[in-house]
Structure formats: structure tokens, C-alpha cells
Design an enzyme around this catalytic site. Structure first.
Site, PDB file in Angstrom:
ATOM      1  N   GLN A 132       3.320   7.686   7.494  1.00  0.00           N
ATOM      2  CA  GLN A 132       4.182   7.742   6.314  1.00  0.00           C
ATOM      3  C   GLN A 132       3.706   8.833   5.364  1.00  0.00           C
ATOM      4  O   GLN A 132       2.539   8.850   4.973  1.00  0.00           O
ATOM      5  CB  GLN A 132       4.176   6.385   5.602  1.00  0.00           C
ATOM      6  CG  GLN A 132       5.062   6.313   4.377  1.00  0.00           C
ATOM      7  CD  GLN A 132       4.930   4.978   3.670  1.00  0.00           C
ATOM      8  OE1 GLN A 132       3.851   4.394   3.631  1.00  0.00           O
ATOM      9  NE2 GLN A 132       6.015   4.480   3.104  1.00  0.00           N
ATOM     10  N   GLY A 133       4.598   9.730   4.974  1.00  0.00           N
ATOM     11  CA  GLY A 133       4.283  10.794   4.038  1.00  0.00           C
ATOM     12  C   GLY A 133       4.982  10.582   2.712  1.00  0.00           C
ATOM     13  O   GLY A 133       5.963  11.276   2.397  1.00  0.00           O
ATOM     14  N   SER A 135       2.880   9.105  -0.514  1.00  0.00           N
ATOM     15  CA  SER A 135       1.928   9.296  -1.612  1.00  0.00           C
ATOM     16  C   SER A 135       1.406  10.733  -1.662  1.00  0.00           C
ATOM     17  O   SER A 135       1.244  11.391  -0.629  1.00  0.00           O
ATOM     18  CB  SER A 135       0.744   8.339  -1.460  1.00  0.00           C
ATOM     19  OG  SER A 135       1.169   6.996  -1.526  1.00  0.00           O
ATOM     20  N   GLU A 250       9.245  -2.376   4.127  1.00  0.00           N
ATOM     21  CA  GLU A 250       7.787  -2.423   4.058  1.00  0.00           C
ATOM     22  C   GLU A 250       7.300  -3.680   3.357  1.00  0.00           C
ATOM     23  O   GLU A 250       6.292  -4.277   3.749  1.00  0.00           O
ATOM     24  CB  GLU A 250       7.266  -1.184   3.320  1.00  0.00           C
ATOM     25  CG  GLU A 250       5.756  -1.143   3.144  1.00  0.00           C
ATOM     26  CD  GLU A 250       5.286   0.094   2.399  1.00  0.00           C
ATOM     27  OE1 GLU A 250       4.109   0.123   2.021  1.00  0.00           O
ATOM     28  OE2 GLU A 250       6.089   1.022   2.197  1.00  0.00           O
TER      29      GLU A 250
END
Length: 404
Positions: A132-133, A135, A250
Site C-alpha cells: 500500500q502506497g 502514507s 481495511e
């Protein structure tokens, strides 16, 4: 899309229990990761990958997903039966959670047919791992302030920027990437959502060392990394609503994940801490006889039991119709804090022995309790801190004014 008739839940539970008894892998001779966030070594990765592949081949992953994309085609909620049985049995963690619970569902919701046919089956089979990109070092909890750029250069998209806390980054084939595609647009309107290929030039994955001394997290630096035009999910400028949809999956607030809800790893429970208190000593007697510790254990048991009943309430529409997202959104904050507080209590029961670390032959339970406590901060911070979760509950569930 043809939907397969729902299996009888009781029969499915019985079948899953029997299959687990016959197929669960032996305990490895290395540290088994508590969940997907703590995979550091190649042998840990291969161990969990093999387990997920075995589950998929048995038909026990993606049961709610359409058959044309590699799923079972069963009605929504079927996968939850399997998820609960895996959790109850304390089987190994599922590896490709970001793909199963975040990337896959949003691809199903927003993707083209070509994207679904290309991406979904390898998620279930663990052939292709996802990270996951979201933060960034400069954005903190303000996800909409992401500054990583995705510029349209005519042939596709050129990416420059920096993402952080990228679990499974070095093992991943794909990343769900939130990037600023229209820098002149308003804060929330200038973001787009991409399915980024991690194997292109210009991608530098660097490990981050945790307080435990282990890896597992990474940072990813993009330097003119090129992705094709069809990497875009949805429309240009639609990144924010797609990111919000991703977070509902999520945080367990929406059905449709390939792994189901209800947990896929055993975690820790109050029963384990009670057993520890029976073995540990306090003032020459078993620690479980200490009235203060007994009171703390009783409190944790009440909280664990209440959480279990709350999850069961979600299956009864009449009990949750007024605020249907309250319990799912609450579960992330409550569950992560519960594990942290329970591990803290276990360390207090151990006393000075809690200072013994992994590899010390004298460490009770292989130093599992202090290790669990240190690792628990990943869950109370990652996926939105507990403070952010409370803001979401207050503003979006209870309708309270936004915090200053």
C-alpha cells in the site's frame, strides 16, 4: 455474473475444521510472523505464501468473489465462516492481506473488466503480492496532503515521491498508490488512484527497522518511475473517494474482502494470559492469586466477551440499523488497543522476566509477550491511529462536530 448457491454454514464449518486438522502446516523452526506486517525474511515469506496457496487451492479464499475472476461465486458473507474457523484454530497468518482485503475489493468495485481479470486471481493464489502506497513522511495522518506526483507524460504516468510504512514492500509485485495527478486542483480533487507495478526502474525499496530490531516495514522512493496508462483505477481525480472506499475495507466496515472478516490469525486472548498467571510467581505464590491481577484479568475477559457479542450483533440488521458502520469502524481501535493492553498485562505478570528477549533460553514463552507488546504499536498506529479512529467514529457515526 452467476452466483453459486450459499453452502449450509454448519456443514461448511465442519468441512473447514476437518480440512484444517488435515492440512495445517507444522510449526516452523524460525519465528512465525504474528501477521502479515511482521514478515521480514524469505523463509517467513515462503512459509506463509505456501499456506495461502493451499487455502486457495482448497477453495477457501475469495469465496464471495465472482468465479470469472478466480473466486467461488458464493453470496456475500460466506467467506466469513472460513475466516472465523481459521481464527478459532489459530492457523498461520494470511500473507497477501493488502491484496485480499484492500486492493482486491476496490478493484472489484472500481476496476475495468480487464483489470479484474488480470489482477484478482493472482491476489487469491498469492502469486502476486500487494503493498500500500498511502502514507508519506510529510503528510502524517493527513492522507489528503499526499505530495507524491503522478504526471501524465503521454505514454503513461511518471511517478516521483516518497511513501513510508510500506508493509511487504520488498516482496510485492503491485502497489495501490495514491498520488497527486493534478497539482493545481483542490486538495481532495487532485488525487488519483493507481495500480502501480513495483518491478519498473526508478523504484527504491528501503527497509525500516522497528523497535524490536526487526524489519517488516519499508519506505519506497520513486524517481521517474514509469507506469502504463491502464494503471489508473477509476477516473483521474477520483483518488480520494477510492482511497476512502479502500479504508472501509481495511477497517472492516464493508463486506467483500477475499479473506472475510472476523480475523484470520489467532492473536492473543485472555485465556492465554490466565495460563501465564498460573505459571508465573508473585510473592512466592502463583501470580493468578494476586487480587489486583485477578481484577485486571476479569476486566480484560469482560472486554473480550463484549467484543465477541458486538461482532455477533452485526449479523442482526435490527440491532445495528440505526448506525450500521459503528461496530465495524469501532473494531479496529478497540481490537488493536485490547491486544496492546493484554500484552502489557502479560509483561507485568512476568515482572523482570519480561526484559528477556528473543533468543534468550530463559525467556518465558520464548519472549513472545514482550515481543507482542512491542509489535502491538504497529496496529494502534497503522491504518489510522487510535486518535484518528475516534475522530472518524465521532464525526461520521455519531455526527459530532469536526475536531479543531
Amino acid at each position: 455474473m452467476t452466483e453459486t448457491a450459499a453452502p449450509d454454514p454448519t456443514l461448511l464449518r465442519k468441512q473447514v475444521r476437518q480440512w484444517i486438522a488435515e492440512n495445517r502446516p507444522a510449526k516452523p523452526d524460525f519465528l512465525e510472523p504474528e501477521n502479515f506486517m511482521f514478515v521480514e525474511t524469505d523463509e517467513q515469506f515462503e512459509y506463509l505464501k505456501s499456506w495461502q496457496q493451499k487455502l486457495y487451492e482448497a477453495g477457501y479464499l475469495g469465496m464471495d468473489w465472482p468465479t470469472e475472476y478466480g473466486g467461488g461465486g458464493y453470496p456475500p458473507g460466506t467467506q466469513n465462516v472460513v475466516a472465523h474457523e481459521l481464527s478459532r484454530a489459530g492457523t498461520p497468518a494470511l500473507l497477501n492481506i493488502i491484496g485480499l482485503q484492500w486492493a482486491g475489493p476496490v478493484i472489484l468495485q472500481f476496476g475495468t473488466d480487464a483489470q479484474k481479470r488480470r489482477m484478482l486471481r493472482p491476489i487469491l493464489s498469492a502469486e502476486e503480492i500487494w503493498c500500500q502506497g498511502f502514507s508519506e513522511p510529510g503528510a502524517g495522518s493527513d492522507l489528503a496532503s499526499a505530495s507524491t506526483r503522478a504526471d501524465d507524460n503521454g505514454n503513461g504516468w511518471r511517478v516521483n515521491g516518497h511513501k513510508v510504512w510500506t508493509t511487504l514492500g520488498r516482496f510485492s509485485r503491485w502497489m495501490i498508490l495514491l498520488a497527486r495527478s493534478e497539482p493545481a486542483a483542490a486538495k481532495y480533487d487532485g488525487l488519483s488512484f493507481f495500480l502501480f507495478p513495483m518491478d519498473v526502474p526508478g523504484v527504491d525499496v528501503q527497509p525500516l527497522i522497528k523497535i524490536t530490531g526487526e524489519g517488516g516495514f519499508n519506505q519506497v522512493i520513486f524517481s521517474d518511475a514509469q507506469m502504463p496508462r491502464d494503471a489508473l483505477l477509476g477516473q483521474v481525480g477520483q483518488g480520494w473517494p477510492i482511497a476512502m472506499a479502500t479504508l472501509t475495507f481495511e477497517r472492516g466496515a464493508a463486506e467483500g474482502t477475499g479473506a472475510g472478516s472476523g480475523g484470520t490469525t489467532p492473536g492473543i486472548g485472555v485465556a492465554q494470559v490466565v495460563e501465564l498467571a498460573k505459571r508465573a510467581s508473585r510473592n512466592g505464590s502463583p501470580a493468578v492469586r494476586d487480587p489486583i491481577l485477578r481484577d485486571r484479568l476479569a476486566d480484560m475477559w469482560i472486554r473480550e466477551t463484549a467484543s465477541g457479542f458486538a461482532r455477533r450483533r452485526t449479523a442482526v440488521p435490527a440491532l445495528v440499523s440505526d448506525r450500521p458502520f459503528a461496530i465495524p469502524l469501532m473494531s479496529k481501535a478497540v481490537g488493536s488497543e485490547y491486544v496492546q493492553q493484554l500484552a502489557d498485562l502479560a509483561c507485568r505478570i512476568l515482572g523482570p522476566d519480561a526484559a528477556l528477549w528473543l533468543g534468550d533460553p530463559d525467556a518465558p514463552d520464548g519472549a513472545g509477550w514482550p515481543h507482542a507488546y512491542m509489535n502491538s504499536f504497529a496496529s494502534t498506529i497503522g491504518g489510522g491511529t487510535s486518535q484518528i479512529q475516534r475522530n472518524i467514529l465521532g464525526e461520521r457515526v455519531l455526527g459530532l462536530p469536526k475536531s479543531k
